[in-house]
Design a protein around this motif. Structure first.
Motif, PDB file in Angstrom:
ATOM      1  N   GLY A  37       0.799  -1.220   0.000  1.00 29.94           N
ATOM      2  CA  GLY A  37       0.000   0.000   0.000  1.00 29.94           C
ATOM      3  C   GLY A  37       0.831   1.270   0.000  1.00 29.94           C
ATOM      4  O   GLY A  37       1.371   1.652   1.040  1.00 29.94           O
ATOM      5  N   TYR A  69      -6.895   0.647  -4.605  1.00 30.59           N
ATOM      6  CA  TYR A  69      -7.164   1.042  -3.231  1.00 30.59           C
ATOM      7  C   TYR A  69      -8.504   0.411  -2.903  1.00 30.59           C
ATOM      8  O   TYR A  69      -9.519   0.739  -3.509  1.00 30.59           O
ATOM      9  N   ARG A  90      -4.309   7.592  -3.578  1.00 28.73           N
ATOM     10  CA  ARG A  90      -5.181   6.604  -4.190  1.00 28.73           C
ATOM     11  C   ARG A  90      -5.331   6.881  -5.679  1.00 28.73           C
ATOM     12  O   ARG A  90      -5.577   8.016  -6.077  1.00 28.73           O
TER      13      ARG A  90
END
Length: 94
Positions: A37, A69, A90
């Protein structure tokens, strides 16, 4: 480099893909896992290395890694081409 453990879906054989768990990553501390992430507070170098390991597990790293995301909603996203890297934000493909 040995790719992290992962699974593939037979129904998706025509697409390079993989389903990865937490094992095989370099992140430490709170993020001790295969954290991919870019929007997390994990060390950026660790996330980039984890993403390289995942890409290597999918097709030897020959193509850019495309990830989403994750949001739990009823919205579906159709991906027809990679979008530019979000650099920690994102991605917004639509």
């Amino acid at each position: 480099m040995t790719p992290p453990p992962h699974h593939r879906a037979r129904a998706l054989d025509s697409l390079p893909h993989g389903f990865f768990g937490r094992q095989g990553g370099v992140s430490s501390g709170l993020y001790s896992s295969l954290n991919c992430g870019l929007g997390s507070n994990d060390a950026r170098d660790a996330v980039l290395e984890n993403r390289a390991r995942v890409a290597a597990g999918i097709d030897g790293g020959a193509r850019p890694l495309l990830s989403l995301y994750q949001v739990h909603s009823s919205t579906a996203v159709t991906v027809e081409a990679p979008w530019p890297p979000a650099r920690g934000r994102r991605p917004t493909p639509w």
